[in-house]
Design a protein around this motif. Structure first.
Motif, PDB file in Angstrom:
ATOM      1  N   GLY A  85      10.316   8.142   6.124  1.00  0.00           N
ATOM      2  CA  GLY A  85       9.411   6.998   6.225  1.00  0.00           C
ATOM      3  C   GLY A  85       8.020   7.412   6.655  1.00  0.00           C
ATOM      4  O   GLY A  85       7.017   6.923   6.132  1.00  0.00           O
ATOM      5  N   TYR A  86       7.946   8.329   7.602  1.00  0.00           N
ATOM      6  CA  TYR A  86       6.664   8.843   8.071  1.00  0.00           C
ATOM      7  C   TYR A  86       5.910   9.521   6.928  1.00  0.00           C
ATOM      8  O   TYR A  86       4.720   9.294   6.726  1.00  0.00           O
ATOM      9  N   VAL A 139       6.299   9.088   3.672  1.00  0.00           N
ATOM     10  CA  VAL A 139       5.893   8.095   2.666  1.00  0.00           C
ATOM     11  C   VAL A 139       4.635   7.377   3.131  1.00  0.00           C
ATOM     12  O   VAL A 139       3.684   7.209   2.370  1.00  0.00           O
ATOM     13  N   ARG A 140       4.589   6.960   4.393  1.00  0.00           N
ATOM     14  CA  ARG A 140       3.405   6.262   4.910  1.00  0.00           C
ATOM     15  C   ARG A 140       2.184   7.170   4.948  1.00  0.00           C
ATOM     16  O   ARG A 140       1.067   6.717   4.778  1.00  0.00           O
ATOM     17  N   LYS A 141       2.399   8.455   5.152  1.00  0.00           N
ATOM     18  CA  LYS A 141       1.290   9.404   5.251  1.00  0.00           C
ATOM     19  C   LYS A 141       0.709   9.768   3.891  1.00  0.00           C
ATOM     20  O   LYS A 141      -0.491   9.993   3.762  1.00  0.00           O
ATOM     21  N   GLU A 197      -0.690   2.360   1.428  1.00  0.00           N
ATOM     22  CA  GLU A 197       0.121   1.268   1.974  1.00  0.00           C
ATOM     23  C   GLU A 197       0.435   0.198   0.931  1.00  0.00           C
ATOM     24  O   GLU A 197       1.559  -0.286   0.848  1.00  0.00           O
ATOM     25  N   GLN A 198      -0.554  -0.176   0.121  1.00  0.00           N
ATOM     26  CA  GLN A 198      -0.332  -1.216  -0.878  1.00  0.00           C
ATOM     27  C   GLN A 198       0.741  -0.789  -1.890  1.00  0.00           C
ATOM     28  O   GLN A 198       1.569  -1.596  -2.298  1.00  0.00           O
ATOM     29  N   HIS A 201       3.080   1.527  -1.325  1.00  0.00           N
ATOM     30  CA  HIS A 201       4.314   1.612  -0.532  1.00  0.00           C
ATOM     31  C   HIS A 201       4.991   0.246  -0.459  1.00  0.00           C
ATOM     32  O   HIS A 201       6.182   0.110  -0.739  1.00  0.00           O
ATOM     33  N   VAL A 202       4.242  -0.787  -0.118  1.00  0.00           N
ATOM     34  CA  VAL A 202       4.787  -2.143  -0.006  1.00  0.00           C
ATOM     35  C   VAL A 202       5.294  -2.626  -1.363  1.00  0.00           C
ATOM     36  O   VAL A 202       6.387  -3.199  -1.463  1.00  0.00           O
ATOM     37  N   GLN A 250     -10.299   2.441   2.866  1.00  0.00           N
ATOM     38  CA  GLN A 250      -8.891   2.068   2.998  1.00  0.00           C
ATOM     39  C   GLN A 250      -8.703   0.942   4.001  1.00  0.00           C
ATOM     40  O   GLN A 250      -8.018  -0.044   3.718  1.00  0.00           O
ATOM     41  N   LYS A 251      -9.263   1.102   5.163  1.00  0.00           N
ATOM     42  CA  LYS A 251      -8.953   0.183   6.263  1.00  0.00           C
ATOM     43  C   LYS A 251      -9.799  -1.088   6.264  1.00  0.00           C
ATOM     44  O   LYS A 251      -9.281  -2.163   6.454  1.00  0.00           O
TER      45      LYS A 251
END
Length: 180
Positions: free
Chosen positions: A6-7, A9-11, A15-16, A18-19, A76-77
């Motif tokens: 999971g870490y 994948v998030r890295k 995020e979009q 991934h979701v 990104q943020k």
């Protein structure tokens, strides 16, 4: 998915994306999707000369990571840009504007992100002398400072979103089409 997976994948996955991929049912694969996007690309001018002056790949990586941390993270943020790729000194972000009600918001985000990105790039370039004075010799640093710059381009158009890569090999999820 375990904690480590999971870490990772998030890295390494926006995020979009991934979701979106996690919303698929078990054993369901993503079907390629045509969508209309706004694409922002930014590329460093003088990058090849800079890498030649730095000579050490570790310094090139440090410079690029510092640059990306100071400049592209905001895409990104703050502006919800989806990272398509880092390719050497080029960054590519996109916003899916397929939803007609959100189109003006997407254009606004893309334009504001380009304006802020340019200001962040200028600030980064102004700090090069101070930031690297103990890591890069003065003459090389002065040459780098005199040539390094960046360009930013924004375009819109239709793309296909989906898996890219061989059937049984490592895949990359991304977009392809004329805007790129």
């Amino acid at each position: 998915v375990g904690f480590k997976e999971g870490y990772l994948v998030r890295k390494y996955l926006p995020e979009q994306v991934h979701v979106m991929l996690l919303s698929l049912r078990e054993n369901e694969s993503f079907k390629s999707k045509r969508c209309h996007v706004v694409v922002l690309m930014s590329d460093l001018a003088g990058y090849t000369t800079v890498t030649g002056l730095l000579k050490q790949p570790e310094l090139v990586l440090e410079l690029m990571n510092d640059y990306l941390e100071e400049t592209s993270f905001v895409l990104q943020k703050k502006y919800d840009g989806i990272l398509e790729a880092y390719v050497g000194d080029m960054v590519c972000y996109y916003w899916d504007e397929s939803n007609e009600q959100e189109r003006l918001q997407i254009y606004t985000k893309a334009l504001l992100s380009a304006i802020e990105l340019r200001e962040l790039q200028k600030q980064f370039f102004l700090t090069l002398q101070q930031r690297y004075k103990n890591k890069i010799d003065t003459e090389s640093l002065q040459k780098i400072n005199s040539i390094i710059d960046a360009g930013i381009g924004i375009t819109t158009g239709d793309v296909v979103m989906g898996d890219l890569g061989p059937k049984y090999g490592i895949k990359k999820f991304g977009i392809l089409g004329d805007p790129l």
